[in-house]
Scaffold this motif. Structure first.
Motif, mmCIF file in Angstrom:
data_model
loop_
_atom_site.group_PDB
_atom_site.id
_atom_site.type_symbol
_atom_site.label_atom_id
_atom_site.label_comp_id
_atom_site.label_asym_id
_atom_site.label_seq_id
_atom_site.Cartn_x
_atom_site.Cartn_y
_atom_site.Cartn_z
ATOM 1 N N VAL A 85 93.043 28.841 29.751
ATOM 2 C CA VAL A 85 93.970 29.740 29.267
ATOM 3 C C VAL A 85 94.637 29.159 28.207
ATOM 4 C CG1 VAL A 85 94.821 31.264 30.896
ATOM 5 C CG2 VAL A 85 95.748 28.849 30.722
ATOM 6 N N GLU A 86 94.900 29.569 27.056
ATOM 7 C CA GLU A 86 95.528 28.939 25.670
ATOM 8 C C GLU A 86 97.071 28.909 26.033
ATOM 9 O OE1 GLU A 86 96.149 29.501 20.968
ATOM 10 O OE2 GLU A 86 95.204 30.830 21.966
ATOM 11 N N CYS A 87 97.847 27.887 25.180
ATOM 12 C CA CYS A 87 99.083 27.932 25.319
ATOM 13 C C CYS A 87 99.693 29.232 24.988
ATOM 14 C CB CYS A 87 99.434 26.623 24.364
ATOM 15 S SG CYS A 87 101.160 26.636 24.042
ATOM 16 N N GLU A 88 100.940 29.554 25.570
ATOM 17 C CA GLU A 88 101.445 30.724 25.104
ATOM 18 C C GLU A 88 102.939 30.426 24.313
ATOM 19 O OE1 GLU A 88 102.706 33.039 28.651
ATOM 20 O OE2 GLU A 88 100.493 33.532 29.258
ATOM 21 N N LEU A 89 103.220 29.176 24.360
ATOM 22 C CA LEU A 89 104.618 28.809 23.664
ATOM 23 C C LEU A 89 104.426 27.412 23.143
ATOM 24 C CD1 LEU A 89 107.622 29.779 23.309
ATOM 25 C CD2 LEU A 89 107.985 28.455 25.563
ATOM 26 N N TYR A 90 103.913 27.492 21.998
ATOM 27 C CA TYR A 90 103.624 26.315 21.090
ATOM 28 C C TYR A 90 105.089 25.546 20.172
ATOM 29 C CZ TYR A 90 98.456 26.586 20.733
ATOM 30 O OH TYR A 90 97.211 26.948 21.302
ATOM 31 N N ILE A 91 104.983 24.339 20.477
ATOM 32 C CA ILE A 91 106.105 23.633 19.563
ATOM 33 C C ILE A 91 105.614 23.402 18.199
ATOM 34 C CG2 ILE A 91 107.403 21.708 19.720
ATOM 35 C CD1 ILE A 91 106.750 21.203 22.928
ATOM 36 N N LYS A 92 106.252 23.708 17.162
ATOM 37 C CA LYS A 92 105.723 23.440 15.795
ATOM 38 C C LYS A 92 106.576 22.500 15.037
ATOM 39 C CE LYS A 92 104.239 28.310 15.607
ATOM 40 N NZ LYS A 92 102.682 28.232 15.593
ATOM 41 N N ASP A 93 105.869 21.955 14.061
ATOM 42 C CA ASP A 93 106.545 21.046 13.162
ATOM 43 C C ASP A 93 107.022 21.837 12.112
ATOM 44 O OD1 ASP A 93 104.708 21.429 11.557
ATOM 45 O OD2 ASP A 93 103.513 19.197 11.830
ATOM 46 N N LYS A 94 107.895 20.910 11.065
ATOM 47 C CA LYS A 94 108.338 21.677 9.929
ATOM 48 C C LYS A 94 107.346 22.311 9.161
ATOM 49 C CE LYS A 94 108.600 17.506 7.236
ATOM 50 N NZ LYS A 94 107.869 16.580 7.753
ATOM 51 N N ASN A 95 106.099 22.006 9.171
ATOM 52 C CA ASN A 95 105.045 22.662 8.452
ATOM 53 C C ASN A 95 104.479 23.937 9.355
ATOM 54 O OD1 ASN A 95 105.455 20.906 6.314
ATOM 55 N ND2 ASN A 95 104.157 19.428 7.382
ATOM 56 N N HIS A 96 104.888 24.046 10.274
ATOM 57 C CA HIS A 96 104.418 25.245 11.231
ATOM 58 C C HIS A 96 103.164 24.970 11.832
ATOM 59 C CE1 HIS A 96 107.579 27.819 9.855
ATOM 60 N NE2 HIS A 96 107.263 27.548 8.570
#
Length: 106
Positions: free
Chosen positions: A53-64
């Motif tokens: 399964v793919e991650c459902e809730l990504y953590i993003k940096d300032k460059n998305h």
């Protein structure tokens, strides 16, 4: 076996931490030579007989860029979980990173 793709483009420093039994937070760093437009995707498989399964809730940096993932309702079994992070860029092939991790040891 080394995956196809540009050398130095795979992620580094992959690690996962489990909080409150049910939450798992995985993070990584962009490959040092990965193009600026590289986006990363995390997949995991809790055990060999389950689907990836793919991650459902990504953590993003300032460059998305995806630089981590929060998994909810994680149940810890005794089998090793399989993690795969691949990347895509319009400029070049990105190497993937994969690892088997004992969740109960985290």
């Amino acid at each position: 076996p080394v995956s196809a793709g540009m050398n130095g483009s795979a992620i580094g420093n992959f690690s996962c931490v489990i909080y409150n039994i049910f939450l798992m937070n995985c993070t990584w760093q962009a490959g040092r030579d990965a193009p600026a437009d590289t986006q990363y995707f995390l997949y995991w498989q809790k055990s060999g007989d389950e689907e990836e399964v793919e991650c459902e809730l990504y953590i993003k940096d300032k460059n998305h860029r995806n630089m981590g993932c929060i998994f909810q309702n994680v149940s810890i079994g005794t089998e090793k979980a399989y993690f795969l992070v691949n990347g895509s860029s319009k400029d070049s092939l990105i190497q993937f990173y994969d690892e088997y991790i004992d969740l109960y040891k985290i």
